[in-house]
Scaffold this motif. Structure first.
Motif, PDB file in Angstrom:
ATOM      1  N   PRO A 226      16.758  14.660 -17.622  1.00  0.00           N
ATOM      2  CA  PRO A 226      17.203  13.514 -18.699  1.00  0.00           C
ATOM      3  C   PRO A 226      16.029  12.306 -18.435  1.00  0.00           C
ATOM      4  O   PRO A 226      15.576  12.055 -17.253  1.00  0.00           O
ATOM      5  N   VAL A 227      15.724  11.707 -19.580  1.00  0.00           N
ATOM      6  CA  VAL A 227      14.989  10.474 -19.350  1.00  0.00           C
ATOM      7  C   VAL A 227      15.784   9.167 -19.658  1.00  0.00           C
ATOM      8  O   VAL A 227      16.764   9.355 -20.516  1.00  0.00           O
ATOM      9  N   GLN A 228      15.272   8.153 -19.175  1.00  0.00           N
ATOM     10  CA  GLN A 228      15.956   6.839 -19.537  1.00  0.00           C
ATOM     11  C   GLN A 228      15.752   6.282 -21.032  1.00  0.00           C
ATOM     12  O   GLN A 228      16.693   5.736 -21.457  1.00  0.00           O
ATOM     13  N   ALA A 229      14.604   6.468 -21.467  1.00  0.00           N
ATOM     14  CA  ALA A 229      14.287   6.051 -22.775  1.00  0.00           C
ATOM     15  C   ALA A 229      15.269   6.415 -23.985  1.00  0.00           C
ATOM     16  O   ALA A 229      15.674   7.271 -24.005  1.00  0.00           O
ATOM     17  N   ILE A 230      15.188   5.546 -25.161  1.00  0.00           N
ATOM     18  CA  ILE A 230      15.752   6.093 -26.270  1.00  0.00           C
ATOM     19  C   ILE A 230      15.078   7.171 -26.968  1.00  0.00           C
ATOM     20  O   ILE A 230      13.766   6.892 -27.127  1.00  0.00           O
ATOM     21  N   LEU A 231      15.572   8.277 -27.234  1.00  0.00           N
ATOM     22  CA  LEU A 231      14.867   9.406 -27.959  1.00  0.00           C
ATOM     23  C   LEU A 231      14.774   9.414 -29.334  1.00  0.00           C
ATOM     24  O   LEU A 231      15.691   9.172 -30.107  1.00  0.00           O
ATOM     25  N   LEU A 232      13.414   9.467 -29.589  1.00  0.00           N
ATOM     26  CA  LEU A 232      13.133   9.708 -31.067  1.00  0.00           C
ATOM     27  C   LEU A 232      12.344  10.672 -31.474  1.00  0.00           C
ATOM     28  O   LEU A 232      11.261  10.911 -31.580  1.00  0.00           O
ATOM     29  N   PRO A 233      13.044  11.977 -31.522  1.00  0.00           N
ATOM     30  CA  PRO A 233      12.199  13.206 -31.946  1.00  0.00           C
ATOM     31  C   PRO A 233      11.559  13.172 -33.462  1.00  0.00           C
ATOM     32  O   PRO A 233      12.113  12.534 -34.393  1.00  0.00           O
ATOM     33  N   GLY A 243      15.360   9.457 -35.664  1.00  0.00           N
ATOM     34  CA  GLY A 243      14.039  10.039 -35.520  1.00  0.00           C
ATOM     35  C   GLY A 243      13.498  10.401 -36.678  1.00  0.00           C
ATOM     36  O   GLY A 243      13.896   9.789 -37.739  1.00  0.00           O
ATOM     37  N   ALA A 244      12.401  11.459 -36.929  1.00  0.00           N
ATOM     38  CA  ALA A 244      11.825  11.754 -38.087  1.00  0.00           C
ATOM     39  C   ALA A 244      11.997  13.259 -38.665  1.00  0.00           C
ATOM     40  O   ALA A 244      11.938  14.010 -37.610  1.00  0.00           O
ATOM     41  N   ILE A 255      15.943   4.706 -37.436  1.00  0.00           N
ATOM     42  CA  ILE A 255      16.037   4.168 -36.194  1.00  0.00           C
ATOM     43  C   ILE A 255      17.123   3.035 -36.372  1.00  0.00           C
ATOM     44  O   ILE A 255      17.015   2.195 -37.160  1.00  0.00           O
ATOM     45  N   ASP A 256      18.442   3.472 -35.605  1.00  0.00           N
ATOM     46  CA  ASP A 256      19.435   2.288 -35.659  1.00  0.00           C
ATOM     47  C   ASP A 256      19.833   2.172 -37.098  1.00  0.00           C
ATOM     48  O   ASP A 256      19.975   1.038 -37.635  1.00  0.00           O
ATOM     49  N   ASN A 257      20.002   3.293 -37.911  1.00  0.00           N
ATOM     50  CA  ASN A 257      20.545   3.157 -39.299  1.00  0.00           C
ATOM     51  C   ASN A 257      19.529   2.482 -40.358  1.00  0.00           C
ATOM     52  O   ASN A 257      19.869   2.281 -41.397  1.00  0.00           O
ATOM     53  N   ASN A 258      18.416   2.249 -39.763  1.00  0.00           N
ATOM     54  CA  ASN A 258      17.167   1.708 -40.733  1.00  0.00           C
ATOM     55  C   ASN A 258      16.398   2.779 -40.920  1.00  0.00           C
ATOM     56  O   ASN A 258      15.625   3.114 -40.086  1.00  0.00           O
ATOM     57  N   GLN A 259      16.520   3.216 -42.330  1.00  0.00           N
ATOM     58  CA  GLN A 259      15.621   4.331 -42.983  1.00  0.00           C
ATOM     59  C   GLN A 259      14.544   4.106 -43.649  1.00  0.00           C
ATOM     60  O   GLN A 259      14.568   3.040 -44.639  1.00  0.00           O
ATOM     61  N   ILE A 260      13.262   4.712 -43.350  1.00  0.00           N
ATOM     62  CA  ILE A 260      12.229   4.433 -44.416  1.00  0.00           C
ATOM     63  C   ILE A 260      11.824   5.655 -44.913  1.00  0.00           C
ATOM     64  O   ILE A 260      12.006   6.866 -44.266  1.00  0.00           O
ATOM     65  N   THR A 283       6.420   6.303 -37.117  1.00  0.00           N
ATOM     66  CA  THR A 283       7.868   6.141 -36.058  1.00  0.00           C
ATOM     67  C   THR A 283       7.334   4.965 -35.254  1.00  0.00           C
ATOM     68  O   THR A 283       8.063   3.923 -35.243  1.00  0.00           O
ATOM     69  N   VAL A 284       6.230   4.903 -34.562  1.00  0.00           N
ATOM     70  CA  VAL A 284       5.877   3.673 -33.998  1.00  0.00           C
ATOM     71  C   VAL A 284       5.609   2.507 -34.725  1.00  0.00           C
ATOM     72  O   VAL A 284       6.298   1.341 -34.337  1.00  0.00           O
ATOM     73  N   ALA A 285       5.070   2.819 -35.953  1.00  0.00           N
ATOM     74  CA  ALA A 285       4.798   1.613 -36.813  1.00  0.00           C
ATOM     75  C   ALA A 285       5.979   1.015 -37.386  1.00  0.00           C
ATOM     76  O   ALA A 285       6.343  -0.156 -37.337  1.00  0.00           O
ATOM     77  N   HIS A 286       7.166   1.899 -37.494  1.00  0.00           N
ATOM     78  CA  HIS A 286       8.498   1.326 -38.011  1.00  0.00           C
ATOM     79  C   HIS A 286       8.900   0.733 -36.924  1.00  0.00           C
ATOM     80  O   HIS A 286       9.790  -0.387 -37.128  1.00  0.00           O
ATOM     81  N   LEU A 287       8.886   1.144 -35.458  1.00  0.00           N
ATOM     82  CA  LEU A 287       9.664   0.493 -34.548  1.00  0.00           C
ATOM     83  C   LEU A 287       8.937  -0.920 -34.304  1.00  0.00           C
ATOM     84  O   LEU A 287       9.596  -2.001 -34.011  1.00  0.00           O
ATOM     85  N   LEU A 288       7.757  -1.071 -34.722  1.00  0.00           N
ATOM     86  CA  LEU A 288       6.969  -2.263 -34.449  1.00  0.00           C
ATOM     87  C   LEU A 288       7.015  -2.966 -35.631  1.00  0.00           C
ATOM     88  O   LEU A 288       6.207  -4.052 -35.764  1.00  0.00           O
TER      89      LEU A 288
END
Length: 443
Positions: A226-233, A243-244, A255-260, A283-288
């Motif tokens: 298991p990893v510590q980070a938040i998983l976004l498959p 995830g996507a 990501i956290d109920n925010n959908q594009i 997904t990276v762009a959406h996070l940032l």
């Protein structure tokens, strides 16, 4: 004053030397091969001591820290002696990351990492101050010194990950894992998988891990480790709360109920694997917090990467395609999968323990002739000899292209997708790809 010894006078080595000197280290660069002239000039200009053609052990073993080029395996006697002495031996990304507070996006995987990294940078640069480094372009260390960007997209190989200690990307991306470079991992796939997963080993629950949710190797590893980070498959077949995924023709990213939602029908890059690369990058762009209009436009105008399924020319209704970057079987699998015309396939080079079985269905369906371009083609001949009517060996790119020209008919494609490393006949895969393009233009 720390003594920094840099092993390897290439892009990452010289970048590290410059950054180390600027930060007050006593720097010495040593390369067993010959340092390219352009790098020598930089070292001389910056008054950095160096040697090439030799490793002077007494001048290396007295280091406080050693940065080694990813091309040098850890099994080498000199490296083992440094490790026994307790000298930290690190990669450029480990060394350089200590000198920046930027947000780091680290991208690794057996295939797709260059395209995904380049595409991610393309999406971010419209709205953020961002550099692209790692296995690509100017070295990470040099960019920290010269630009000090607020964000970096880093394409990272397993060899670079092997030599990290504290390195931690805020966002880690793992595109996929297929057997590659097994010659460096004692032919043990598990060791190679572990190496790729080092990208998440220092992440905390404040960080993010984006990965292929269809990849059995990744899913299996995550179950046991298991990893510590938040998983976004991301996936082409499953749906996720976070995830996507693909819904009809649309990529949906939550990501956290925010959908594009991104339509895929105007994606500049073709092929199923590129939908995955687009999912990871978006997904990276959406996070940032990049605006979705910007993400959509950028996905539609992205031109792709040189030597990766690059259309070169159409001659007599035959399309010539440069996929020299396909240095393993899985990359060639994607290339053959996207072919919709009868294909003359140019393949071969340094085999890294390849298993060609997964290509058989495509070769039977789509390939009409095979041109083996390598110094040792026996394995290719054994695997594919019975599948096609024409299979020819050569050691020259110009000859390979001339043979392809003779064999191909209107409506066919000629595909350079070697599935092997390039070092038997070429300097690197870029040199191989450029020679292919030159030969095609000279037809």
């Amino acid at each position: 004053m720390k003594r920094l010894v840099v092993l390897g006078g290439g892009e990452s080595g010289v970048g590290t030397a410059l950054l180390g000197k600027a930060k007050g280290c006593d720097v010495f660069v040593s390369d067993k091969g010959i340092i390219k002239d352009k790098y020598k000039q930089v070292l001389i200009h910056n008054e950095i001591e160096f040697e090439d053609g030799v490793h002077s052990e007494d001048r290396i073993l007295n280091a406080d820290i050693v940065m080694k080029s990813p091309g040098i395996p850890n099994q080498v006697d000199l490296i083992q002696r440094l490790i026994k002495k307790g000298v930290p031996v690190v990669s450029e990304i480990e060394f350089a990351a200590k000198f920046t507070n930027a947000t780091l996006v680290g991208i690794t995987g057996s295939n797709g990492k260059t395209t995904t990294a380049t595409l991610t940078h393309h999406l971010l640069k419209q709205e953020l101050n961002v550099g692209l480094a790692g296995n690509i372009g100017d070295s990470f260390a040099k960019q920290i010194l010269e630009h000090d960007y607020k964000n970096y997209v880093l394409e990272i190989s397993s060899f670079q990950l092997d030599d990290i200690i504290d390195f931690k990307p805020h966002i880690a991306v793992l595109t996929n894992i297929t057997p590659d470079h097994l010659d460096r991992y004692e032919y043990q796939f598990e060791k190679y998988i572990a190496s790729k997963f080092r990208i998440v080993e220092n992440q905390t629950k404040e960080d993010y891990f984006i990965y292929d949710g269809d990849d059995e190797v990744i899913l299996d590893w995550l179950e046991k480790h298991p990893v510590q980070a938040i998983l976004l498959p991301f996936s082409l077949t499953k749906t996720f709360g976070n995830g996507a995924y693909l819904d009809n023709e649309n990529i949906k990213i939550t990501i956290d109920n925010n959908q594009i939602i991104m339509p895929t029908k105007n994606l500049a890059l073709e092929g199923k694997h590129n939908i995955k690369n687009a999912m990871a990058a978006s997904t990276v762009a959406h996070l940032l917090k990049i605006r979705k209009q910007t993400i959509r436009e950028s996905l539609e105008n992205f031109q792709g990467v040189e030597h990766r399924l690059e259309n070169v020319l159409k001659i007599n209704k035959v399309q010539y395609i440069n996929d020299s970057k396909a240095t393993n079987v899985n990359a060639t699998y994607f290339a053959l999968e996207t072919m919709d015309a009868p294909t003359v396939w140019i393949v071969g080079g340094v085999d890294k323990g390849n298993n060609y079985q997964e290509l058989f269905q495509f070769v039977n369906e789509k390939v009409k002739a095979i041109i083996c371009l390598g110094t040792d083609n026996k394995k290719l001949m054994d695997n594919f000899g019975g599948m096609v009517d024409i299979i020819i060996e050569t050691e020259f790119m110009s000859e390979a292209v001339k043979i392809a020209y003779k064999v191909a008919e209107a409506g066919d494609s000629v595909l350079l997708s070697p599935a092997c490393a390039s070092f038997d006949l070429f300097e690197n895969y870029e040199d191989r790809g450029r020679q292919f393009k030159d030969a095609v233009r000279n037809l």
